[in-house]
Design an enzyme around this catalytic site. Structure first.
Site, PDB file in Angstrom:
ATOM      1  N   GLY A 191      -1.658  -7.826   4.239  1.00  0.00           N
ATOM      2  CA  GLY A 191      -1.428  -6.873   4.488  1.00  0.00           C
ATOM      3  C   GLY A 191      -1.795  -6.570   7.083  1.00  0.00           C
ATOM      4  O   GLY A 191      -1.825  -6.611   7.235  1.00  0.00           O
ATOM      5  N   SER A 192      -3.193  -5.645   5.845  1.00  0.00           N
ATOM      6  CA  SER A 192      -3.959  -5.040   7.278  1.00  0.00           C
ATOM      7  C   SER A 192      -4.989  -5.963   7.740  1.00  0.00           C
ATOM      8  O   SER A 192      -5.111  -6.432   9.128  1.00  0.00           O
ATOM      9  CB  SER A 192      -4.579  -4.022   7.257  1.00  0.00           C
ATOM     10  OG  SER A 192      -3.967  -2.871   7.136  1.00  0.00           O
ATOM     11  N   THR A 193      -4.794  -7.053   7.073  1.00  0.00           N
ATOM     12  CA  THR A 193      -5.932  -8.510   7.431  1.00  0.00           C
ATOM     13  C   THR A 193      -5.058  -9.606   8.790  1.00  0.00           C
ATOM     14  O   THR A 193      -4.951 -10.145   9.449  1.00  0.00           O
ATOM     15  CB  THR A 193      -5.802  -9.287   6.678  1.00  0.00           C
ATOM     16  OG1 THR A 193      -4.877 -10.141   5.953  1.00  0.00           O
ATOM     17  CG2 THR A 193      -6.527  -9.034   5.082  1.00  0.00           C
TER      18      THR A 193
END
Length: 300
Positions: free
Chosen positions: A235-237
């Site tokens: 995801g946003s990592t």
């Protein structure tokens, strides 16, 4: 003696301390000649069932049985004060973990026989354990040594294990994982702290955890090292890696403005959206702060 596990600054994370174990030679005991009250007192001191203890002591065909492993010094002293024939102490080593539940998933623990069961204690068993020695002994029919023992193999102590972990950062990571899980009523939380220059792991913590020094609170499901074995969508990592790559190539600066087009961007048959589009222009810093999908895609 099992090797010590230390953090990057030499602070101990797992050490071995001498502990007395109580054993008996039932072949030397005659329960009929020993007052029943003494056996009851021995059972009380050791915290074991009187009937179970009597059965162990009654195995006259055996020369060695453990009555209680790794007891406290005051317990050992009380046992010896009973002066029971055939009951004696043997020195063993008990593993102690100064970090307690903060580093339990990382370090793991050992069995009562000092064999690694979880974590690094298990993974590095051969390195930490060392090798026992052996002697050739000649005894007479009464069990007395009648000839000086000959050494067949010398004792080899276990080697020390030095980690990249920083004990202080490990404690702080565990504390924050615990606080976050409790604040958000989450089932679990995990934190891994890396040195961005070297990639070394400075801390790896999970909640819930357990205290390896107190097995009475132990639950098997708590030993799962979620930071290592659980799978998550990245995801946003991945956004910071995208931005880092663009920064390294000199394509952007932290203050570069990016048009996020009101938080909607058509890409083929897909529409990429921002959950909370506040304004049309965001700096690269704000793209990370607000986790902007559109801004990240444009930078990529």
């Amino acid at each position: 003696k099992r090797g010590v596990i230390r953090d990057r600054n030499g602070e101990p994370l797992a050490i071995s301390a001498a502990a007395a174990s109580v054993f008996a030679n039932p072949s030397e005991l005659n329960l009929k000649e020993i007052p029943r009250e003494k056996i009851k007192e021995l059972a009380r001191i050791l915290g074991v069932d009187h009937e179970v203890l009597s059965r162990r002591l009654g195995q006259t065909n055996r020369e060695f049985v453990y009555l209680k492993r790794q007891v406290a010094p005051q317990t050992a002293e009380k046992v010896m004060s009973l002066s029971l024939p055939g009951v004696a102490l043997q020195t063993e080593y008990k593993r102690y973990y100064p970090g307690g539940d903060a580093s339990a998933h990382l370090i793991g623990f050992t069995s009562v026989d000092h064999a690694g069961q979880e974590g690094l204690e298990y993974s590095y068993q051969d390195w930490l354990a060392g090798k026992p020695g052996s002697l050739r002994v000649i005894r007479d029919r009464r069990g007395q040594v009648v000839e000086e023992p000959a050494t067949l193999a010398s004792v080899e102590n276990g080697k020390e294990l030095a980690l990249s972990i920083d004990r202080n950062i490990q404690y702080l990571a565990f504390r924050e994982a615990k606080n976050a899980a409790q604040e958000h009523q989450a089932k679990s939380a995990s934190i891994v702290v890396l040195d961005v220059q070297s990639g070394e792991i400075l801390a790896l913590a999970n909640w819930p955890s357990y205290n390896p020094n107190n097995r009475q609170t132990y639950k098997p499901e708590w030993t799962r090292n979620r930071a290592v074995v659980d799978l998550f969508e990245p995801g946003s990592t991945l956004k910071p890696f995208t931005v880092a790559a663009a920064l390294e190539d000199g394509l952007i600066t932290p203050k570069t403005l990016v048009d996020i087009e009101d938080g909607r961007l058509r890409f083929g048959k897909y529409t990429i959206k921002d959950t909370h589009p506040d304004e049309s222009l965001l700096t690269v810093t704000e793209i990370i702060q607000k986790s902007s999908n559109v801004g990240s895609v444009k930078i990529a």
